[in-house]
Design an enzyme around this catalytic site. Structure first.
Site, PDB file in Angstrom:
ATOM      1  N   HIS A  75      -3.373   1.106 -14.206  1.00  0.00           N
ATOM      2  CA  HIS A  75      -3.177  -0.293 -14.585  1.00  0.00           C
ATOM      3  C   HIS A  75      -1.971  -0.502 -15.491  1.00  0.00           C
ATOM      4  O   HIS A  75      -1.120  -1.362 -15.236  1.00  0.00           O
ATOM      5  CB  HIS A  75      -4.438  -0.838 -15.272  1.00  0.00           C
ATOM      6  CG  HIS A  75      -5.541  -1.134 -14.315  1.00  0.00           C
ATOM      7  ND1 HIS A  75      -6.778  -1.578 -14.716  1.00  0.00           N
ATOM      8  CD2 HIS A  75      -5.610  -1.049 -12.960  1.00  0.00           C
ATOM      9  CE1 HIS A  75      -7.553  -1.761 -13.671  1.00  0.00           C
ATOM     10  NE2 HIS A  75      -6.863  -1.438 -12.588  1.00  0.00           N
ATOM     11  N   LEU A 107      -5.157  -1.683  -8.647  1.00  0.00           N
ATOM     12  CA  LEU A 107      -5.151  -0.226  -8.512  1.00  0.00           C
ATOM     13  C   LEU A 107      -6.265   0.380  -9.363  1.00  0.00           C
ATOM     14  O   LEU A 107      -6.872  -0.300 -10.188  1.00  0.00           O
ATOM     15  CB  LEU A 107      -3.793   0.316  -8.976  1.00  0.00           C
ATOM     16  CG  LEU A 107      -2.579  -0.127  -8.143  1.00  0.00           C
ATOM     17  CD1 LEU A 107      -1.289   0.167  -8.893  1.00  0.00           C
ATOM     18  CD2 LEU A 107      -2.591   0.567  -6.795  1.00  0.00           C
ATOM     19  N   TYR A 167       4.693   0.413  -3.456  1.00  0.00           N
ATOM     20  CA  TYR A 167       4.609  -0.622  -4.492  1.00  0.00           C
ATOM     21  C   TYR A 167       6.009  -1.017  -4.960  1.00  0.00           C
ATOM     22  O   TYR A 167       6.260  -2.185  -5.277  1.00  0.00           O
ATOM     23  CB  TYR A 167       3.782  -0.121  -5.679  1.00  0.00           C
ATOM     24  CG  TYR A 167       2.408   0.394  -5.287  1.00  0.00           C
ATOM     25  CD1 TYR A 167       1.630  -0.267  -4.327  1.00  0.00           C
ATOM     26  CD2 TYR A 167       1.897   1.550  -5.849  1.00  0.00           C
ATOM     27  CE1 TYR A 167       0.388   0.217  -3.955  1.00  0.00           C
ATOM     28  CE2 TYR A 167       0.653   2.040  -5.482  1.00  0.00           C
ATOM     29  CZ  TYR A 167      -0.094   1.377  -4.538  1.00  0.00           C
ATOM     30  OH  TYR A 167      -1.323   1.855  -4.174  1.00  0.00           O
ATOM     31  N   SER A 181       0.867  -1.171   0.000  1.00  0.00           N
ATOM     32  CA  SER A 181       0.000   0.000   0.000  1.00  0.00           C
ATOM     33  C   SER A 181       0.906   1.224   0.000  1.00  0.00           C
ATOM     34  O   SER A 181       2.100   1.128   0.311  1.00  0.00           O
ATOM     35  CB  SER A 181      -0.902   0.009   1.241  1.00  0.00           C
ATOM     36  OG  SER A 181      -1.592   1.236   1.363  1.00  0.00           O
ATOM     37  N   ARG A 182       0.353   2.381  -0.348  1.00  0.00           N
ATOM     38  CA  ARG A 182       1.145   3.611  -0.254  1.00  0.00           C
ATOM     39  C   ARG A 182       1.314   4.044   1.195  1.00  0.00           C
ATOM     40  O   ARG A 182       2.093   4.952   1.492  1.00  0.00           O
ATOM     41  CB  ARG A 182       0.468   4.729  -1.053  1.00  0.00           C
ATOM     42  CG  ARG A 182       0.530   4.524  -2.558  1.00  0.00           C
ATOM     43  CD  ARG A 182      -0.327   5.535  -3.277  1.00  0.00           C
ATOM     44  NE  ARG A 182      -1.739   5.413  -2.922  1.00  0.00           N
ATOM     45  CZ  ARG A 182      -2.698   6.221  -3.357  1.00  0.00           C
ATOM     46  NH1 ARG A 182      -2.390   7.224  -4.142  1.00  0.00           N
ATOM     47  NH2 ARG A 182      -3.961   6.031  -2.995  1.00  0.00           N
ATOM     48  N   ARG A 227     -15.034   4.721  -8.701  1.00  0.00           N
ATOM     49  CA  ARG A 227     -15.688   4.490  -9.995  1.00  0.00           C
ATOM     50  C   ARG A 227     -16.276   5.768 -10.585  1.00  0.00           C
ATOM     51  O   ARG A 227     -16.587   5.811 -11.777  1.00  0.00           O
ATOM     52  CB  ARG A 227     -16.801   3.444  -9.839  1.00  0.00           C
ATOM     53  CG  ARG A 227     -16.332   2.059  -9.442  1.00  0.00           C
ATOM     54  CD  ARG A 227     -17.531   1.162  -9.196  1.00  0.00           C
ATOM     55  NE  ARG A 227     -17.174  -0.205  -8.874  1.00  0.00           N
ATOM     56  CZ  ARG A 227     -16.914  -0.644  -7.658  1.00  0.00           C
ATOM     57  NH1 ARG A 227     -16.951   0.220  -6.636  1.00  0.00           N
ATOM     58  NH2 ARG A 227     -16.609  -1.912  -7.443  1.00  0.00           N
ATOM     59  N   ASP A 231     -16.161   0.053 -15.670  1.00  0.00           N
ATOM     60  CA  ASP A 231     -16.299  -0.791 -14.485  1.00  0.00           C
ATOM     61  C   ASP A 231     -17.067  -2.076 -14.751  1.00  0.00           C
ATOM     62  O   ASP A 231     -16.588  -3.166 -14.450  1.00  0.00           O
ATOM     63  CB  ASP A 231     -16.971  -0.011 -13.358  1.00  0.00           C
ATOM     64  CG  ASP A 231     -16.982  -0.787 -12.059  1.00  0.00           C
ATOM     65  OD1 ASP A 231     -15.897  -1.170 -11.586  1.00  0.00           O
ATOM     66  OD2 ASP A 231     -18.070  -1.033 -11.529  1.00  0.00           O
ATOM     67  N   LYS A 239      -9.273  -5.978 -14.629  1.00  0.00           N
ATOM     68  CA  LYS A 239      -9.907  -5.367 -15.788  1.00  0.00           C
ATOM     69  C   LYS A 239     -10.441  -3.994 -15.459  1.00  0.00           C
ATOM     70  O   LYS A 239     -10.707  -3.719 -14.292  1.00  0.00           O
ATOM     71  CB  LYS A 239     -11.015  -6.257 -16.349  1.00  0.00           C
ATOM     72  CG  LYS A 239     -11.964  -6.919 -15.363  1.00  0.00           C
ATOM     73  CD  LYS A 239     -12.640  -6.146 -14.280  1.00  0.00           C
ATOM     74  CE  LYS A 239     -13.568  -5.044 -14.740  1.00  0.00           C
ATOM     75  NZ  LYS A 239     -14.152  -4.299 -13.583  1.00  0.00           N
TER      76      LYS A 239
END
Length: 324
Positions: free
Chosen positions: A79, A74, A58, A36-37, A165, A177, A97
């Site tokens: 991506h 992510l 990461y 995680s960040r 989203r 999505d 995806k």
């Protein structure tokens, strides 16, 4: 060589839990790290889920020599960037995806995979499920005669205005999505579209909260789909031929695997043995890494997917059909 592949997860997204459950049921997948960040968040996440290693960036996870493959969950806009960085770090990549809404970016990611001699796969989990394989078998076997129409739908009501989203800068939206599943299902059954036409309704944040598309397929077949973040929960896929149709009311999650074969004689329910799609996709990549299987999904499918999404968005913006 150990048949179990060591995996690392980039991000702590909610979707991870579905893959962790799938991994727990497999002796070929071992999730050993998460990143995680925020280091504290990674530590808490790893502790709650029994993951051995937690990283606060990461880059740290990609530097772990014991991690052989990574799953990237992510936001959409990250991506391709992180798939490429993971591949360049020598990791195999399963990327959630959609990989991208631009075909050129997908080509670039797979070019990197080729140079690195590593696998890259877009994570359409439903494609790995026996229900999907049975549907294709029935269509190809002539169960409904000549295929003339494919119909797909995927929607749910999204009420959280802060949800990723709905973030245009992170490339959210209904088509990206859930609509991408409809596009994938149509392409699976009817091949690559020759022409598409799309219409969208934008939310206040600038993403498509409702998207509908029509496609012309080869062999004088057509396809229609709708996807949205402002509709009731719906999941449908139907292949309609000149002699009947095959209908799925749970084509994407595959939790109730039943195919309805509809003809003039009535409806026959074809039951399929339930299976964990997430476990199957992790095992497919793990087996490919060990040289024991072929990847189910590769460059051709991912590029075709992105090309159609790109054309649909262009059509919706320009208010015209787009040929592919």
């Amino acid at each position: 060589m150990n048949s179990t592949v060591n995996w690392g997860f980039l991000s702590t997204a909610h979707i991870n839990d579905k893959l962790l459950a799938g991994a727990a049921g497999s002796d070929r997948v071992d999730v050993i790290a998460v990143a995680s960040r925020d280091a504290a968040r990674a530590q808490a996440y790893a502790g709650e889920r029994g993951i051995e290693r937690a990283y606060g960036s990461y880059e740290e996870l990609l530097a772990d020599p014991d991690v052989e493959a990574v799953y990237i969950s992510l936001p959409n806009s990250l991506h391709v960037e992180w798939s490429i960085r993971a591949l360049e770090a020598g990791k195999h990549v399963l990327c959630e995806k959609p990989l991208s809404r631009r075909a050129e970016e997908v080509e670039r990611a797979f070019d990197t995979a080729d140079r690195a001699d590593r696998f890259l796969m877009e994570a359409f989990m439903y494609r790995h499920n026996p229900q999907t394989a049975k549907l294709v078998e029935l269509v190809d076997g002539g169960a409904i005669g000549r295929l003339r129409l494919v119909r797909a739908a995927f929607s749910f009501p999204l009420e959280d205005a802060e949800n990723v989203r709905l973030n245009a800068s992170l490339e959210g939206g209904g088509l990206m999505d859930v609509g991408c599943y409809c596009v994938s299902g149509i392409r699976l059954l009817g091949g690559e579209p020759e022409q598409v036409y799309g219409e969208q309704v934008l939310s206040e944040s600038g993403v498509d909260e409702l998207f509908a598309g029509t496609m012309r397929l080869h062999g004088d077949a057509l396809a229609q789909f709708d996807a949205g973040l402002v509709l009731p929960e719906r999941h449908e896929l139907e292949a309609i031929g000149e002699e009947g149709s095959l209908f799925l009311d749970d084509p994407w999650h595959c939790e109730r695997p039943v195919i309805e074969h509809r003809t003039a004689a009535g409806i026959e329910e074809i039951a399929v043995e339930p299976a964990d799609s997430y476990r199957l996709e992790l095992e497919n990549m793990s087996d490919a890494i060990r040289g024991e299987a072929e990847l189910l999904l590769g460059r051709e499918d991912a590029v075709g997917q992105a090309r159609v999404i790109e054309a649909l968005y262009a059509s919706a913006v320009e208010a015209r059909p787009v040929k592919l």
